[in-house]
Design an enzyme around this catalytic site. Structure first.
Site, PDB file in Angstrom:
ATOM      1  N   GLY A  31       0.801  -1.254   0.004  1.00 23.28           N
ATOM      2  CA  GLY A  31       0.021   0.021  -0.084  1.00 23.28           C
ATOM      3  C   GLY A  31       0.911   1.285   0.012  1.00 23.28           C
ATOM      4  N   LEU A  33       0.666   3.607  -2.029  1.00 28.36           N
ATOM      5  CA  LEU A  33       0.830   3.474  -3.582  1.00 28.36           C
ATOM      6  C   LEU A  33       1.523   4.798  -4.174  1.00 28.36           C
ATOM      7  CD1 LEU A  33      -1.795   1.155  -5.123  1.00 28.36           C
ATOM      8  CD2 LEU A  33       0.444   0.618  -3.668  1.00 28.36           C
ATOM      9  N   HIS A  37       4.711   2.138  -7.878  1.00 26.21           N
ATOM     10  CA  HIS A  37       3.814   1.120  -8.035  1.00 26.21           C
ATOM     11  C   HIS A  37       2.820   1.209  -9.146  1.00 26.21           C
ATOM     12  CE1 HIS A  37       4.307   1.693  -3.564  1.00 26.21           C
ATOM     13  NE2 HIS A  37       4.696   0.294  -3.445  1.00 26.21           N
ATOM     14  N   GLN A  61       7.427  -9.267   7.756  1.00 20.12           N
ATOM     15  CA  GLN A  61       8.628  -9.041   7.261  1.00 20.12           C
ATOM     16  C   GLN A  61       9.302  -7.711   7.972  1.00 20.12           C
ATOM     17  OE1 GLN A  61       6.755  -8.201   3.359  1.00 20.12           O
ATOM     18  NE2 GLN A  61       8.203  -6.486   3.193  1.00 20.12           N
ATOM     19  N   ASP A 150      13.932  -2.659  -5.361  1.00 19.86           N
ATOM     20  CA  ASP A 150      14.242  -3.653  -4.227  1.00 19.86           C
ATOM     21  C   ASP A 150      14.837  -4.921  -4.687  1.00 19.86           C
ATOM     22  OD1 ASP A 150      13.002  -2.472  -1.824  1.00 19.86           O
ATOM     23  OD2 ASP A 150      11.382  -2.296  -3.223  1.00 19.86           O
ATOM     24  N   SER A 186       7.551   4.416  -0.298  1.00 20.95           N
ATOM     25  CA  SER A 186       6.768   4.976   0.598  1.00 20.95           C
ATOM     26  C   SER A 186       7.036   5.708   1.877  1.00 20.95           C
ATOM     27  CB  SER A 186       5.920   3.655   1.077  1.00 20.95           C
ATOM     28  OG  SER A 186       5.384   2.941  -0.040  1.00 20.95           O
TER      29      SER A 186
HETATM   30  P1  AMP Z   1       6.390  -2.036  -1.511  1.00 17.32           P
HETATM   31  O1  AMP Z   1       4.544  -1.742  -1.372  1.00 17.32           O
HETATM   32  O2  AMP Z   1       7.301  -0.980  -0.876  1.00 17.32           O
HETATM   33  O3  AMP Z   1       6.565  -3.356  -0.752  1.00 17.32           O
HETATM   34  O4  AMP Z   1       6.691  -2.049  -2.797  1.00 17.32           O
HETATM   35  C1  AMP Z   1       5.975  -2.911  -3.785  1.00 17.32           C
HETATM   36  C2  AMP Z   1       6.610  -3.112  -5.007  1.00 17.32           C
HETATM   37  O5  AMP Z   1       6.791  -1.771  -5.843  1.00 17.32           O
HETATM   38  C3  AMP Z   1       7.932  -3.900  -4.883  1.00 17.32           C
HETATM   39  O6  AMP Z   1       8.131  -4.773  -5.863  1.00 17.32           O
HETATM   40  C4  AMP Z   1       8.671  -2.842  -5.003  1.00 17.32           C
HETATM   41  O7  AMP Z   1      10.048  -3.139  -5.489  1.00 17.32           O
HETATM   42  C5  AMP Z   1       8.063  -1.996  -6.100  1.00 17.32           C
HETATM   43  N1  AMP Z   1       8.627  -0.490  -5.986  1.00 17.32           N
HETATM   44  C6  AMP Z   1       8.492   0.153  -4.919  1.00 17.32           C
HETATM   45  N2  AMP Z   1       9.311   1.641  -5.319  1.00 17.32           N
HETATM   46  C7  AMP Z   1       9.467   1.451  -6.576  1.00 17.32           C
HETATM   47  C8  AMP Z   1      10.093   2.315  -7.463  1.00 17.32           C
HETATM   48  N3  AMP Z   1      10.624   3.486  -7.076  1.00 17.32           N
HETATM   49  N4  AMP Z   1      10.405   2.048  -8.915  1.00 17.32           N
HETATM   50  C9  AMP Z   1      10.055   0.741  -9.003  1.00 17.32           C
HETATM   51  N5  AMP Z   1       9.283  -0.091  -8.399  1.00 17.32           N
HETATM   52  C10 AMP Z   1       9.133   0.318  -7.209  1.00 17.32           C
END
Ligand code: AMP
Length: 280
Positions: A31, A33, A37, A61, A150, A186
């Site tokens: 979330g 977002l 995302h 995690q 990531d 985020s």
């Molecule tokens: P999270 O909600 O932070 O767990 O991220 C969900 C997905 O979004 C993960 O696969 C992250 O690697 C991807 N993500 C987060 N930030 C970015 C970004 N700046 N560029 C590309 N993908 C991202």
């Protein structure tokens, strides 16, 4: 927009989609977002007829409880962003349906989980591998999209789905950045005004290392210290690691190669940021 709340509901929806020969893309998120995302969701929507976005702040995690509690939760805004980017269903499982009382079945990740984040955040990737397997089992997607931001997480996910013979294609998506180079995250909203102004130093450090690699520098220690020197120009940056490693094995060797990735974890106050760049 469909909103599914339990693994059973999610699976029933996916089964009916697959029966109707739809292809399912899946974007797992916690979330809060943002544009990063949205990029994953747009790519999924362009490659599949249905796109499921999961929104679940996964307690398994977080190795620090307060980090889990402080994690931003913006459900209504998330739905709007997901829908705008092309999502057709939201999977927001309740905690009870994911981890009922007495839950104790976990996935032990492989060697990609050992260095860097694995050292600084014990148990983190065990939580990631577990939740990814549980989410993919519920969503039953053809493809699942993960950000290269990531990078180590993507490697752990690839290793996990291969090891467990899972029937899903993992797609890595390039990092989306602010105009000043800061990777969208985020956690950025928690940066103070002063820290936000300094945080682009992470990308500057990564690009300095990449530039040195392009100029012919191959020594891992030299490349790491070039990046570290740039980070140290930001007075509030508290560096956790600066590590060059192989993109597939995640092992560090004395000499960088065309498969090398430079990875950084750095704190600004109590906000931990990570980023990485391919050197070639
Ligand atoms: P999270 O909600 O932070 O767990 O991220 C969900 C997905 O979004 C993960 O696969 C992250 O690697 C991807 N993500 C987060 N930030 C970015 C970004 N700046 N560029 C590309 N993908 C991202």
């Amino acid at each position: 927009m469909f909103i599914l709340r339990t693994p059973a509901e999610m699976r029933a929806w996916s089964r009916s989609q697959r029966f109707a020969t739809e292809t399912i893309g899946f974007v797992p998120t916690m979330g809060a977002l943002h544009g990063g995302h949205a990029e994953l969701i747009r790519l999924s929507a362009s490659e599949n007829t249905q796109t499921v976005v999961s929104i679940f702040v996964n307690p398994a995690q977080f190795n620090v409880r307060s980090d889990f509690e402080k994690y931003p939760r913006t459900f209504e805004a998330d739905i709007a962003i997901a829908q705008d980017a092309g999502a057709t269903a939201i999977y927001a499982p309740t905690s009870d349906s994911m981890y009922p009382v007495g839950y104790r079945t976990y996935v032990e990740p492989g060697m990609a989980a050992d260095p860097m984040e694995g050292e600084g955040r014990p148990g983190h990737f065990k939580g990631v591998a577990t939740v990814v397997v549980k989410l993919v089992n519920a969503v039953q997607p053809h493809r699942a999209y993960f950000g290269r931001k990531d990078f180590q997480q993507l490697a752990v996910v690839n290793e996990t789905v291969t090891a467990l013979d899972m029937d899903v294609t993992i797609v890595g998506v390039p990092t989306v950045r602010e105009p000043d180079g800061l990777a969208l995250s985020s956690r950025n909203v928690r940066l103070s005004h002063q820290a936000r102004a300094q945080a682009p130093v992470i990308y500057q450090a990564l690009t300095a290392a990449r530039e040195a690699y392009k100029q012919g520098e191959r020594s891992r220690t030299k490349l790491e210290s070039i990046a570290r020197d740039v980070l140290q120009t930001a007075v509030d940056a508290n560096v956790e690691y600066v590590t060059e490693c192989n993109a597939v094995t995640l092992l560090s060797t004395d000499l960088a190669s065309e498969n090398s990735v430079m990875c950084i974890a750095c704190w600004f106050d109590d906000v931990r940021l990570i980023d990485n760049i391919a050197l070639s």
